[in-house]
Design a protein around this motif. Sequence first.
Motif, PDB file in Angstrom:
ATOM      1  N   GLU A   1       0.813  -1.299   0.095  1.00  0.00           N
ATOM      2  CA  GLU A   1       0.122   0.090   0.020  1.00  0.00           C
ATOM      3  C   GLU A   1       0.948   1.266  -0.054  1.00  0.00           C
ATOM      4  O   GLU A   1       0.209   2.314   0.125  1.00  0.00           O
ATOM      5  CB  GLU A   1      -0.774  -0.004   1.245  1.00  0.00           C
ATOM      6  N   GLU A   2       2.190   1.170  -0.312  1.00  0.00           N
ATOM      7  CA  GLU A   2       3.009   2.044  -0.168  1.00  0.00           C
ATOM      8  C   GLU A   2       2.885   3.142   0.916  1.00  0.00           C
ATOM      9  O   GLU A   2       2.636   4.369   0.899  1.00  0.00           O
ATOM     10  CB  GLU A   2       2.945   2.829  -1.352  1.00  0.00           C
ATOM     11  N   PRO A   3       3.315   2.594   2.310  1.00  0.00           N
ATOM     12  CA  PRO A   3       3.127   3.426   3.389  1.00  0.00           C
ATOM     13  C   PRO A   3       4.266   4.432   3.609  1.00  0.00           C
ATOM     14  O   PRO A   3       4.889   4.425   2.804  1.00  0.00           O
ATOM     15  CB  PRO A   3       3.053   2.515   4.493  1.00  0.00           C
ATOM     16  N   THR A   4       4.385   5.152   4.654  1.00  0.00           N
ATOM     17  CA  THR A   4       5.395   5.931   5.095  1.00  0.00           C
ATOM     18  C   THR A   4       6.575   5.128   5.221  1.00  0.00           C
ATOM     19  O   THR A   4       6.528   3.986   5.663  1.00  0.00           O
ATOM     20  CB  THR A   4       5.239   6.724   6.314  1.00  0.00           C
ATOM     21  N   GLN A   5       7.675   5.525   5.181  1.00  0.00           N
ATOM     22  CA  GLN A   5       9.015   4.932   5.402  1.00  0.00           C
ATOM     23  C   GLN A   5       9.070   4.266   6.931  1.00  0.00           C
ATOM     24  O   GLN A   5       9.528   3.179   6.492  1.00  0.00           O
ATOM     25  CB  GLN A   5      10.259   5.781   5.027  1.00  0.00           C
ATOM     26  N   SER A   6       8.781   4.941   7.715  1.00  0.00           N
ATOM     27  CA  SER A   6       8.805   4.305   9.073  1.00  0.00           C
ATOM     28  C   SER A   6       8.105   3.098   9.297  1.00  0.00           C
ATOM     29  O   SER A   6       8.299   1.932   9.961  1.00  0.00           O
ATOM     30  CB  SER A   6       8.211   5.235  10.212  1.00  0.00           C
ATOM     31  N   ILE A   7       6.694   3.204   8.637  1.00  0.00           N
ATOM     32  CA  ILE A   7       5.761   1.972   8.793  1.00  0.00           C
ATOM     33  C   ILE A   7       6.216   0.875   7.958  1.00  0.00           C
ATOM     34  O   ILE A   7       6.151  -0.179   8.232  1.00  0.00           O
ATOM     35  CB  ILE A   7       4.286   2.317   8.467  1.00  0.00           C
ATOM     36  N   LYS A   8       6.694   1.126   6.726  1.00  0.00           N
ATOM     37  CA  LYS A   8       7.480   0.261   5.778  1.00  0.00           C
ATOM     38  C   LYS A   8       8.554  -0.687   6.601  1.00  0.00           C
ATOM     39  O   LYS A   8       8.712  -1.824   6.416  1.00  0.00           O
ATOM     40  CB  LYS A   8       7.886   0.981   4.642  1.00  0.00           C
ATOM     41  N   ASN A   9       9.444   0.291   7.157  1.00  0.00           N
ATOM     42  CA  ASN A   9      10.763  -0.301   7.808  1.00  0.00           C
ATOM     43  C   ASN A   9       9.924  -1.524   8.982  1.00  0.00           C
ATOM     44  O   ASN A   9      10.483  -2.478   9.191  1.00  0.00           O
ATOM     45  CB  ASN A   9      11.377   0.779   8.559  1.00  0.00           C
TER      46      ASN A   9
END
Length: 291
Positions: free
Chosen positions: A96-104
């Motif tokens: 879902e292409e989240p923010t970088q922190s959530i992706k991490n």
Amino acid sequence: MTLIATALTLLVLKRLIKPIATASKALDDYRNSRKLAVLPTEYTDEAGLLMCNIQESIYEAEGFINEKQDLIYMLSHDLKNFAGNPQGLAKLIISEEPTQSIKNLAELICESTNLQFRYIENFIKLLKEQDEIVKINPETKTILFPNILPFINEQVEQRLFDKKIKLNLVLECVEAKLKIDEGLLIQVLVNLISNAVKFSYFDSEIKVRIYAEDSKLILTVKDSGIGFDKHQIEELFKKFTKMSRLGTANEGSAGIGLYLCKKIIERNKGRLTASSDGKNRGAEFRIEFDI
């Protein structure tokens, strides 16, 4: 009369010893190869009762082993499903292409569940290979080492490449007659080399030597990695050892590889030992077979 009495005594002893010898062979067959014997039931004395009890015990032990394995396989399957659920959700979050922190964070969940999968797979592998080891009936066969080296190299080359480690294969013995399946020997050597890679530093060398000496075939895997203290040697080969450590590139471990290697080698009439001069002074694993 003395001769007749002696002959009768020997005959009686033979009749007494026969059921005991039969029961003893049944126990040996089960212990060595999990072979289930059908003991005779025509005896009605204490020896016959002993054989009945032994047969019941053997079949009860076999049933318990099978039930335990079925239960563990079932639990392992369920554990994989439980681990797969959070991983599936984490991958959905990443898609879902989240923010970088959530992706991490989602990627950390994926890495954690991948580690859980490896532990579960290694656990199942341990159970299956223990069954294979115990059912082995070793027969002497000729193993051609030039034929097995390509299979070994194929399985370890990526690990070697990732850490820029050179594998130095020294083949001083071309063939040997051994009581071990070729595939099992390949597996043991792959495990030992992979273990050496795990605890070796980048841009180093691992030396594998196969040679004959004093009526023995000797295979050694030597590295110049982190090594270990002498008092830790026994702990190395224990199942799920407490000495399970991260490698030099933070590689994980289930702590069963060396345990399986030792079981396979010993089951096939060989010896597996380990030595090290201490911390950061490398380690050597040595396999010996009588030839």
